[in-house]
Design a protein around this motif. Structure first.
Motif, PDB file in Angstrom:
ATOM      1  N   ARG A  25     -64.938  37.728  22.625  1.00 63.12           N
ATOM      2  CA  ARG A  25     -63.920  38.462  21.867  1.00 63.12           C
ATOM      3  C   ARG A  25     -63.010  39.231  22.824  1.00 63.12           C
ATOM      4  O   ARG A  25     -63.465  39.766  23.835  1.00 63.12           O
ATOM      5  CB  ARG A  25     -64.569  39.471  20.926  1.00 63.12           C
ATOM      6  CG  ARG A  25     -65.547  38.904  19.908  1.00 63.12           C
ATOM      7  CD  ARG A  25     -64.817  38.248  18.766  1.00 63.12           C
ATOM      8  NE  ARG A  25     -65.718  37.881  17.680  1.00 63.12           N
ATOM      9  CZ  ARG A  25     -65.332  37.150  16.642  1.00 63.12           C
ATOM     10  NH1 ARG A  25     -64.086  36.720  16.548  1.00 63.12           N
ATOM     11  NH2 ARG A  25     -66.204  36.830  15.692  1.00 63.12           N
ATOM     12  N   HIS A  26     -61.736  39.282  22.486  1.00 63.63           N
ATOM     13  CA  HIS A  26     -60.834  40.222  23.152  1.00 63.63           C
ATOM     14  C   HIS A  26     -60.647  41.415  22.232  1.00 63.63           C
ATOM     15  O   HIS A  26     -60.725  41.286  21.007  1.00 63.63           O
ATOM     16  CB  HIS A  26     -59.478  39.578  23.454  1.00 63.63           C
ATOM     17  CG  HIS A  26     -58.642  40.400  24.393  1.00 63.63           C
ATOM     18  ND1 HIS A  26     -57.959  41.512  23.995  1.00 63.63           N
ATOM     19  CD2 HIS A  26     -58.424  40.291  25.722  1.00 63.63           C
ATOM     20  CE1 HIS A  26     -57.334  42.056  25.030  1.00 63.63           C
ATOM     21  NE2 HIS A  26     -57.599  41.332  26.085  1.00 63.63           N
ATOM     22  N   ILE A  27     -60.424  42.572  22.792  1.00 64.03           N
ATOM     23  CA  ILE A  27     -60.338  43.799  21.986  1.00 64.03           C
ATOM     24  C   ILE A  27     -59.230  43.685  20.943  1.00 64.03           C
ATOM     25  O   ILE A  27     -59.399  44.108  19.787  1.00 64.03           O
ATOM     26  CB  ILE A  27     -60.132  45.028  22.891  1.00 64.03           C
ATOM     27  CG1 ILE A  27     -61.366  45.221  23.770  1.00 64.03           C
ATOM     28  CG2 ILE A  27     -59.876  46.279  22.060  1.00 64.03           C
ATOM     29  CD1 ILE A  27     -61.227  46.299  24.807  1.00 64.03           C
ATOM     30  N   LEU A  28     -58.090  43.108  21.313  1.00 66.50           N
ATOM     31  CA  LEU A  28     -57.004  42.946  20.334  1.00 66.50           C
ATOM     32  C   LEU A  28     -57.419  41.997  19.206  1.00 66.50           C
ATOM     33  O   LEU A  28     -57.044  42.205  18.052  1.00 66.50           O
ATOM     34  CB  LEU A  28     -55.747  42.427  21.030  1.00 66.50           C
ATOM     35  CG  LEU A  28     -54.864  43.494  21.691  1.00 66.50           C
ATOM     36  CD1 LEU A  28     -53.785  42.837  22.523  1.00 66.50           C
ATOM     37  CD2 LEU A  28     -54.248  44.425  20.658  1.00 66.50           C
ATOM     38  N   ASP A  29     -58.180  40.968  19.550  1.00 63.51           N
ATOM     39  CA  ASP A  29     -58.673  40.068  18.505  1.00 63.51           C
ATOM     40  C   ASP A  29     -59.628  40.785  17.559  1.00 63.51           C
ATOM     41  O   ASP A  29     -59.627  40.540  16.347  1.00 63.51           O
ATOM     42  CB  ASP A  29     -59.376  38.861  19.138  1.00 63.51           C
ATOM     43  CG  ASP A  29     -58.421  37.980  19.923  1.00 63.51           C
ATOM     44  OD1 ASP A  29     -57.219  37.982  19.584  1.00 63.51           O
ATOM     45  OD2 ASP A  29     -58.873  37.317  20.875  1.00 63.51           O
ATOM     46  N   VAL A  30     -60.450  41.663  18.123  1.00 60.82           N
ATOM     47  CA  VAL A  30     -61.369  42.448  17.291  1.00 60.82           C
ATOM     48  C   VAL A  30     -60.585  43.328  16.327  1.00 60.82           C
ATOM     49  O   VAL A  30     -60.886  43.382  15.123  1.00 60.82           O
ATOM     50  CB  VAL A  30     -62.297  43.312  18.178  1.00 60.82           C
ATOM     51  CG1 VAL A  30     -63.080  44.315  17.324  1.00 60.82           C
ATOM     52  CG2 VAL A  30     -63.253  42.433  18.970  1.00 60.82           C
ATOM     53  N   LEU A  31     -59.570  44.009  16.833  1.00 52.78           N
ATOM     54  CA  LEU A  31     -58.745  44.860  15.968  1.00 52.78           C
ATOM     55  C   LEU A  31     -58.068  44.040  14.878  1.00 52.78           C
ATOM     56  O   LEU A  31     -57.973  44.468  13.721  1.00 52.78           O
ATOM     57  CB  LEU A  31     -57.705  45.607  16.805  1.00 52.78           C
ATOM     58  CG  LEU A  31     -58.232  46.701  17.746  1.00 52.78           C
ATOM     59  CD1 LEU A  31     -57.103  47.240  18.613  1.00 52.78           C
ATOM     60  CD2 LEU A  31     -58.864  47.832  16.953  1.00 52.78           C
ATOM     61  N   ALA A  32     -57.593  42.846  15.245  1.00 49.70           N
ATOM     62  CA  ALA A  32     -56.945  41.985  14.246  1.00 49.70           C
ATOM     63  C   ALA A  32     -57.941  41.559  13.170  1.00 49.70           C
ATOM     64  O   ALA A  32     -57.611  41.540  11.977  1.00 49.70           O
ATOM     65  CB  ALA A  32     -56.350  40.758  14.936  1.00 49.70           C
TER      66      ALA A  32
END
Length: 1003
Positions: A579-586
């Motif tokens: 996971r990338h942090i931005l993907d997690v937020l999305a």
């Protein structure tokens, strides 16, 4: 138009599970009978039942085609009808008749008509007097209408009502404030907005927003000048007379976020009202900061005097050794020569080479003058450089006593009278020195030819030293301050407390009168002590008493992790999706849409292109400590600039909205099954961790535990791993004072009633008020030094643990001040006063405040009971250790996510606090994502044949980072297809339940 999702307006969830359908939409037997009496037709009975249950759930009638099919199917099954029976309201008259029947059955008045309109308007006006966000006004109207048994109107009607009433009341306030301004005042405010392209490129308006820098003499002078300038802009009390403080704070927040060009676009009444609110709040903040800086400077002055004394004593060590050698030689002469006459001659002859009698006596006098720990004669040397600015300070702020004792304030008046009379060394007028200690009085007083005089210099140092002590303890207050106001004026009147007392005591489980309270506490302490004494022989090996009577406890560790749990953890780690942090937020945004909590400070909908994307990128930039500039460079493909990120942070994301979003993430987390195996959320651990800061602010300071500059992030982490409270505090502030604040402000449906803390949580005052607020304080005890245990009474003796006790409890003092203690507890519970502010004052020694002594005595008793339980229970020590380990792990987890830099690079107080909330919001999002991924992976492992026990799962943690990408290409693709798990009923229902819970839980 406000978003319906941001309000408490009830709507159908996207999905309902069997449990929810049964809980909310199953008709009771008497409801089925009522439906059958109203119509013989099966389809109309089904329609009437659907209307009834829908109305009970929503408080209004939805359109028939908007009612979810699972609800209709569930009600149809409850009536035993086949699928062929459908809801059929082809005739509008029948539909309206059934709606009226439901209203009549539930005794609810319709949403239309004069009575409903008048009730809604009354609720809206009442709410708008205090609230500023349109969604909050809508929520207040909904609550009011429901309590008065009115049907809810359409959401658009509520939105338009809230907008109209809010605008009307705001306009009324703006006009009132503007009407109170004189022409000269308007000229002054207009001047603040002016710029000069040649000499002054920024207006003075930006100077209003300046905050205090770190505590140095130079910065103290700058802050005094700043407050002096703010005071010259006028007093604000009369201008805002009749305007609630919450309104003034909101106006100030808007003005803080606006720049000059944006203010000029406002109408004159609004522009000047916002400016005046900002000036008022900056005056209050400057007084707080100035007082805080004064306390720190006085502390530094005394610290330097102590250090000088230590240096002098170190330098004099050789001189002391020589004097001892001389004395030893004199003793040898006396021992060898029995004739006193001859011995005297030999001694005189011996002393000649070392300077003679006079020199020896002078050396002795020098050593005596600096012997012991009396550094007070040295304070003046370090005080005199601060003298002029401290006198300016006390002339600028109004310091008042909070008791009848005015001796210190009278002495302050005396030194202010003489502050410019430098040639006067002794003051011969009568000065009441009852506030000063004997050590100070020996320096202050001296016999003169005509009587006793007071040394002017020493008196100045003494008065300023005691001013700092009594401002810290609350025995003195600063007018127009917030942190240093008279807390007694903020308490609920006792008449109101008496009305609240019975229900409060029943809820907390405390007796409602002083006598029963004390007798119950005494009985509890007696039983606890006796139980430990009885079982103490069986504790050998775990507990022993040393020669001083202090317990020596064998070190405990948390539960031993079985190999099967380690294997399970390894399997999960290998299978967790990258996971990338931005993907997690999305993903979290797709799942629950938490960015709906954000928007302009005005409360309107955001006028941004793709607002959700902008909010998530801002959260990422600030929460990972990249900052707007660095984040914009790495988000180049997202068409975002540093200015845009900074604008969104400043104008759209407030402390309150960040906390609201955090609460929603926490509520959803509480609804998932996996966290329930880790803990029930009713126990939290509290601890602080150091963050590096720019040191040009009052929050940053040198922390002796970490041996570096910075500030402390103080958090509460529940036993299910989620953080429920966070706040930056300066180093040196007793962290335990935020124990209560964290529990009261969590605002979750699961209320914690037990808090574990590190050694910082041993404060007697904190023990006292956690007990009065129904909170079980259970800190980890590592050091027994200065911990005094109190026996129930002097006559009580114990066979095995008698040496543990040093004092006996003063039950009379607790009973005498029970009313004062309960008044404070009720005021904290009602939110009338900050528990942190109060505990900070009551935690500082006061010789005047009897409440201080009563709180100390109560806290000592409660703490003694806990310490006895601590000694006697190895399981308790293990539990506390395990939970305090969780918060230490969380602190490391959150810091891992703050990878953009080692320093929090902002000096504005509110922005500093926002940075911590951004960081925790990202941490919570990743915890949620990890929990979801772990649940799905565990299901896969079970299908593959793994035997997974709940015990093994209980050792897992959502603080997983090995699969998380922090670096690389930063792309936010919110419009990409949703991941499949997001639409899973398990996760959708968690969101739906959390939202309904949020509507019923006060924040």
């Amino acid at each position: 138009m406000a978003s319906v999702e941001r309000t408490a307006y009830p709507i159908f969830s996207p999905s309902y599970g069997p449990k929810e359908l049964k809980q909310h939409f199953s008709p009771e037997e008497y409801e089925v009978e009522w439906v059958k009496t109203k119509t013989p037709s099966a389809s109309l009975r089904l329609g009437l039942a659907v209307l009834l249950k829908s109305f009970q759930h929503l408080r209004y009638f939805p359109a028939i085609d908007e009612i979810p099919v699972p609800i209709i199917d569930h009600i149809r099954d409850a009536f035993g009808y086949s699928k062929r029976v459908q809801v059929d309201y082809s005739g509008k008259h029948t539909l309206y008749r059934h709606m009226a029947a439901v209203r009549d059955y539930l005794q609810v008045s319709p949403a239309y008509g004069h009575a409903a309109t008048e009730a809604a308007q009354k609720c809206a006006y009442s709410a708008a007097e205090l609230l500023d966000q349109r969604v909050d006004i809508i929520n207040a109207v909904i609550e009011g209408l429901v309590s008065q048994r009115f049907e809810l109107p359409a959401f658009r009607t509520l939105d338009e009502l809230a907008e109209r009433v809010h605008a009307e009341l705001q306009g009324r306030i703006f006009s009132t404030v503007f009407g109170r301004l004189s022409p000269s005042h308007i000229t002054t405010l207009t001047t603040l907005l002016q710029t000069d392209s040649l000499q002054r490129r920024q207006s003075e308006y930006n100077d209003l927003k300046k905050s205090a820098k770190r505590s140095t003499r130079k910065h103290l002078e700058m802050l005094v000048d700043h407050l002096d300038w703010l005071e010259s802009l006028g007093k604000m009390d009369g201008i805002f007379a009749g305007v609630p403080d919450t309104k003034v704070r909101h106006f100030a927040s808007q003005a803080q976020a606006y720049d000059v060009s944006e203010l000029r676009e406002c109408t004159e009444p609004k522009r000047y009202t916002l400016m005046l609110a900002l000036i008022h709040r900056m005056q209050v903040r400057a007084r707080d900061q100035l007082t805080e800086m004064f306390l720190r400077r006085v502390t530094t002055i005394h610290k330097r005097a102590k250090e000088e004394l230590e240096q002098i004593q170190t330098k004099q060590r050789g001189q002391v050794e020589r004097l001892i050698g001389t004395l030893d030689s004199v003793m040898a002469i006396l021992e060898q020569e029995p004739d006193d006459t001859k011995a005297g001659g030999q001694i005189r002859e011996y002393l000649v080479p070392v300077g003679g009698i006079n020199q020896i006596r002078l050396s002795c006098a020098q050593v005596q003058a600096t012997s012991g720990s009396n550094y007070l004669p040295l304070v003046w040397k370090h005080f005199k450089s601060h003298r002029s600015i401290l006198f300016r300070l006390v002339s600028l702020i109004e310091i008042l006593p909070t008791s009848q004792d005015t001796a210190l304030v009278d002495a302050l008046d005396v030194i202010q009278t003489y502050h410019d009379k430098h040639r006067i060394e002794w003051i011969d007028e009568n000065v009441d020195l009852s506030f000063a200690s004997d050590r100070w009085r020996k320096l202050l007083l001296q016999s003169l030819g005509h009587g006793v005089g007071v040394n002017r210099r020493v008196l100045e140092v003494c008065v300023f030293s005691y001013l700092a002590d009594e401002l810290r303890s609350g025995d003195l207050s600063v007018t127009g301050s917030e942190e240093f106001a008279d807390y007694r004026e903020q308490l609920l009147p006792w008449e109101e407390c008496e009305a609240l007392l019975p229900a409060y005591c029943e809820k907390i489980g405390l007796p409602a009168n002083a006598e029963s309270f004390v007798s119950g506490l005494r009985e509890w302490l007696t039983e606890t002590a006796q139980q430990l004494d009885d079982k103490f022989p069986t504790c050998r090996g775990d507990v022993a008493l040393d020669a001083n009577g202090e317990p020596v406890l064998r070190k405990v560790t948390a539960r031993e992790i079985p190999p099967s749990a380690i294997s399970l953890q390894n399997a999960l780690t290998q299978r967790m999706p990258a996971r990338h942090i931005l993907d997690v937020l999305a993903n979290i945004e797709h799942w629950m849409g938490f960015t709906r909590h954000f928007g302009p400070l005005s409360g309107n909908e955001a006028k941004l292109k793709q607002p959700a994307e902008r909010y998530l990128m801002t959260i990422f930039a600030m929460g990972c400590n990249l900052g707007p500039t660095q984040a914009a460079r790495h988000l180049a493909n997202s068409n975002v600039t540093a200015h845009m990120l900074s604008f969104v942070n400043r104008r759209h994301l407030s402390l309150e909205s960040l906390e609201a979003a955090q609460r929603e993430l926490n509520e959803v987390y509480l609804r998932l099954d996996l966290p329930k195996l880790w803990g029930d959320g009713k126990t939290v651990a509290a601890d602080g961790t150091q963050y590096d800061f720019y040191d040009e602010n009052l929050l940053a300071g040198y922390h002796f535990r970490y041996r570096k500059m910075g500030a402390v992030a103080y958090r509460h982490v529940a036993n299910n791993y989620i953080a429920v409270f966070r706040h930056f505090i300066p180093p040196g502030v007793w962290e335990a004072i935020y124990v209560i604040e964290g529990l009261l402000k969590a605002g979750l449906s699961v209320e914690a009633d037990t808090v574990h803390a590190d050694t910082q949580g041993q404060s007697a005052t904190v023990f006292a008020f956690t007990h009065l607020l129904g909170i079980k304080l259970m800190p980890r005890i590592r050091n027994w030094k200065n911990l005094t245990l109190y026996r129930p009474d002097k006559a009580t003796k114990y066979q095995h643990i008698n040496r543990l006790f040093d004092e006996s409890a003063d039950w009379d003092l607790i009973e005498k001040h029970w009313q004062d203690l309960m008044q404070v507890a009720l005021s904290i519970h009602a939110g009338k006063i900050s528990s942190a502010t109060l505990l900070r004052k009551l935690g500082s020694y006061s010789r005047k405040n009897r409440l201080y002594f009563a709180a100390q005595q109560l806290g000592n008793v409660v703490r003694t009971g806990f310490l006895l339980e601590w000694v006697g229970s190895r399981e308790l020590r293990q539990e506390v250790t395990a939970n305090t380990n969780k918060i230490e792990s969380y602190n490391g987890f959150a810091k891992w996510l703050s990878f953009g830099g080692d320093v929090i690079a902002v000096n504005e107080p509110d922005e500093q606090q926002k940075r911590l909330r951004y960081n925790d919001l990202i941490a919570s999002a990743l915890i949620l994502q990890n929990t979801v991924d772990m649940m799905r992976t565990l299901n896969v492992l079970e299908r593959e044949g793994w035997k997974i026990s709940e015990e093994d799962v209980s050792f897992l943690s959502p603080y997983q980072v090995s699969h998380v990408k922090r670096f690389g290409e930063y792309n936010l693709k919110l419009k990409r297809p949703h991941e499949a798990w997001i639409h899973d009923d398990t996760f959708q229902q968690a969101v739906a339940i959390a939202r309904r819970q949020r509507h019923t839980t006060p924040t």
